[in-house]
Design an enzyme around this catalytic site. Structure first.
Site, PDB file in Angstrom:
ATOM      1  N   HIS A 206      30.364   9.994  -1.068  1.00  0.00           N
ATOM      2  CA  HIS A 206      30.955   9.699  -2.377  1.00  0.00           C
ATOM      3  C   HIS A 206      32.418  10.127  -2.337  1.00  0.00           C
ATOM      4  CE1 HIS A 206      30.824  10.830  -6.975  1.00  0.00           C
ATOM      5  NE2 HIS A 206      31.627   9.812  -6.729  1.00  0.00           N
TER       6      HIS A 206
ATOM      7  N   MET B 277      35.703  10.771  -3.904  1.00  0.00           N
ATOM      8  CA  MET B 277      36.449  10.995  -5.149  1.00  0.00           C
ATOM      9  C   MET B 277      37.890  11.261  -4.752  1.00  0.00           C
ATOM     10  SD  MET B 277      33.539  13.271  -7.018  1.00  0.00           S
ATOM     11  CE  MET B 277      32.740  13.613  -5.439  1.00  0.00           C
TER      12      MET B 277
ATOM     13  N   HIS C  48      23.727  13.479   0.123  1.00  0.00           N
ATOM     14  CA  HIS C  48      24.920  13.078  -0.638  1.00  0.00           C
ATOM     15  C   HIS C  48      26.085  14.005  -0.268  1.00  0.00           C
ATOM     16  CE1 HIS C  48      26.774  11.109  -4.174  1.00  0.00           C
ATOM     17  NE2 HIS C  48      27.311  12.285  -4.438  1.00  0.00           N
TER      18      HIS C  48
ATOM     19  N   MET D 183      28.350   7.797 -12.862  1.00  0.00           N
ATOM     20  CA  MET D 183      28.598   9.240 -13.006  1.00  0.00           C
ATOM     21  C   MET D 183      28.039   9.712 -14.349  1.00  0.00           C
ATOM     22  SD  MET D 183      30.034  10.476 -10.284  1.00  0.00           S
ATOM     23  CE  MET D 183      30.106  12.119 -10.977  1.00  0.00           C
TER      24      MET D 183
ATOM     25  N   ASP E 163      24.605  10.412 -10.769  1.00  0.00           N
ATOM     26  CA  ASP E 163      25.148  11.611 -10.125  1.00  0.00           C
ATOM     27  C   ASP E 163      25.728  12.560 -11.175  1.00  0.00           C
ATOM     28  OD1 ASP E 163      26.356  13.438  -8.450  1.00  0.00           O
ATOM     29  OD2 ASP E 163      27.760  12.019  -7.548  1.00  0.00           O
TER      30      ASP E 163
ATOM     31  N   ASP F  34      29.994  14.888  -1.096  1.00  0.00           N
ATOM     32  CA  ASP F  34      31.042  14.746  -2.112  1.00  0.00           C
ATOM     33  C   ASP F  34      32.409  15.102  -1.553  1.00  0.00           C
ATOM     34  OD1 ASP F  34      29.710  13.978  -4.599  1.00  0.00           O
ATOM     35  OD2 ASP F  34      28.627  15.866  -4.390  1.00  0.00           O
TER      36      ASP F  34
ATOM     37  N   MET G 210      36.350  15.389  -2.325  1.00  0.00           N
ATOM     38  CA  MET G 210      37.309  15.498  -3.441  1.00  0.00           C
ATOM     39  C   MET G 210      38.688  15.879  -2.903  1.00  0.00           C
ATOM     40  SD  MET G 210      34.982  17.780  -5.978  1.00  0.00           S
ATOM     41  CE  MET G 210      33.309  17.302  -6.412  1.00  0.00           C
TER      42      MET G 210
ATOM     43  N   SER H 298      22.894  16.833  -3.034  1.00  0.00           N
ATOM     44  CA  SER H 298      24.328  16.934  -2.738  1.00  0.00           C
ATOM     45  C   SER H 298      24.640  18.259  -2.061  1.00  0.00           C
ATOM     46  CB  SER H 298      25.144  16.833  -4.020  1.00  0.00           C
ATOM     47  OG  SER H 298      26.480  17.218  -3.748  1.00  0.00           O
TER      48      SER H 298
HETATM   49  C1  DX5 Z   1      30.356  15.797  -9.033  1.00  0.00           C
HETATM   50  C2  DX5 Z   1      29.690  15.327  -7.770  1.00  0.00           C
HETATM   51  C3  DX5 Z   1      28.225  15.507  -7.777  1.00  0.00           C
HETATM   52  C4  DX5 Z   1      27.770  16.940  -7.848  1.00  0.00           C
HETATM   53  C5  DX5 Z   1      26.462  16.956  -8.558  1.00  0.00           C
HETATM   54  O1  DX5 Z   1      31.682  15.420  -9.030  1.00  0.00           O
HETATM   55  O2  DX5 Z   1      29.939  13.949  -7.552  1.00  0.00           O
HETATM   56  O3  DX5 Z   1      27.615  14.842  -6.663  1.00  0.00           O
HETATM   57  O4  DX5 Z   1      27.604  17.521  -6.583  1.00  0.00           O
HETATM   58  O5  DX5 Z   1      26.123  18.278  -8.793  1.00  0.00           O
HETATM   59  P1  DX5 Z   1      25.094  18.706  -9.914  1.00  0.00           P
HETATM   60  O6  DX5 Z   1      23.771  18.082  -9.551  1.00  0.00           O
HETATM   61  O7  DX5 Z   1      25.106  20.177  -9.815  1.00  0.00           O
HETATM   62  O8  DX5 Z   1      25.603  18.179 -11.227  1.00  0.00           O
HETATM   63 ZN    ZN Z   2      28.698  12.853  -5.948  1.00  0.00          ZN
END
Ligand code: DX5
Ligand code: ZN
Length: 218
Positions: free
Chosen positions: A65, A67, A32, A136, A174, A34, A36, A7
């Site tokens: 991903h 969110m 990956h 998750m 994840d 992320d 948000m 990620s």
């Molecule tokens: C959290 C994200 C993850 C995050 C994982 O909300 O969806 O993808 O980047 O990070 P680590 O591996 O540090 O938990």
């Molecule tokens: Zn993620």
């Protein structure tokens, strides 16, 4: 064979090109990404321009991903920004079946993510339409959190549903993934392991990705 999806949430944003070039050289299968929005989750990561910029340098497919609330508003834009797979949250979609069809119509793979409290059984009637289910293993919003142990049971149950229905969607986990929990996750049925801080906080990220991949060959 189980694969690794590092990620870039844990990358150095001031050196994103350098970090993506490192991933290009690595044994990672996916990158990956992320996204948000500060609404669905209590944090803002980055958006479309950063995803496009990452895509300019990435030689691995982008696993995006989302969110975010009401993800339908941005599906086409993320395909344009380079997504090869788009995962939306079950908890953010009132008309999940329709959202999944829209993602597929855009020509990319479609996934659904489940928060830690959401039972895998709620996906029973849509599993046949999915390319991936993301379980998750932390509450979404931040990297570097502690892995939630109940994830193993959820993955086992989801793998059981997959077998019972004769399906072949991928199971992704994840959050808090590391060398210690990878073998047990793979034994439970995981195909794709997202790793943020365990990769980017290590002294040698390339070696860590290789070790994670080895740990996944159980
Ligand atoms: C959290 C994200 C993850 C995050 C994982 O909300 O969806 O993808 O980047 O990070 P680590 O591996 O540090 O938990
Ligand atoms: Zn993620």
């Amino acid at each position: 064979m189980p694969e690794i999806a590092p990620s870039i949430l844990a990358a150095d944003f001031a050196n994103l090109q350098r970090d993506i070039e490192m991933l290009n050289k690595s044994e990672a299968a996916w990158i990956h990404v992320d996204i948000m929005d500060g609404m669905f989750v209590p944090n803002i990561s980055f958006g479309l321009p950063v995803c496009s910029a990452a895509n300019q340098h990435a030689r691995k497919p982008l696993d995006v991903h989302l969110m975010i609330e009401q993800p339908d508003r941005y599906l086409a834009a993320f395909v344009k920004a380079g997504a090869a797979l788009i995962t939306v949250h079950y908890e953010a979609c009132l008309h999940l079946h329709s959202t999944i069809q829209r993602i597929k119509e855009l020509g990319v793979k479609a996934g659904v993510a489940l928060n830690p409290h959401t039972p895998v059984e709620l996906l029973k009637d849509i599993l046949a339409d999915l390319d991936l289910v993301l379980v998750m293993s932390v509450n979404p919003g931040f990297g570097g959190q502690k892995f939630i142990e109940n994830t193993y049971k959820k993955v086992l149950r989801l793998d059981g549903m997959r077998k019972a229905q004769g399906l072949n969607f991928m199971i992704e986990v994840d959050g808090g993934v590391n060398l210690a929990n990878t073998p047990k996750l793979v034994e439970a049925g995981v195909d794709l392991l997202v790793a943020g801080s365990s990769v980017f906080s290590s002294a040698d990220p390339l070696a860590t990705i290789r070790q994670l991949r080895q740990a996944a060959q159980v």
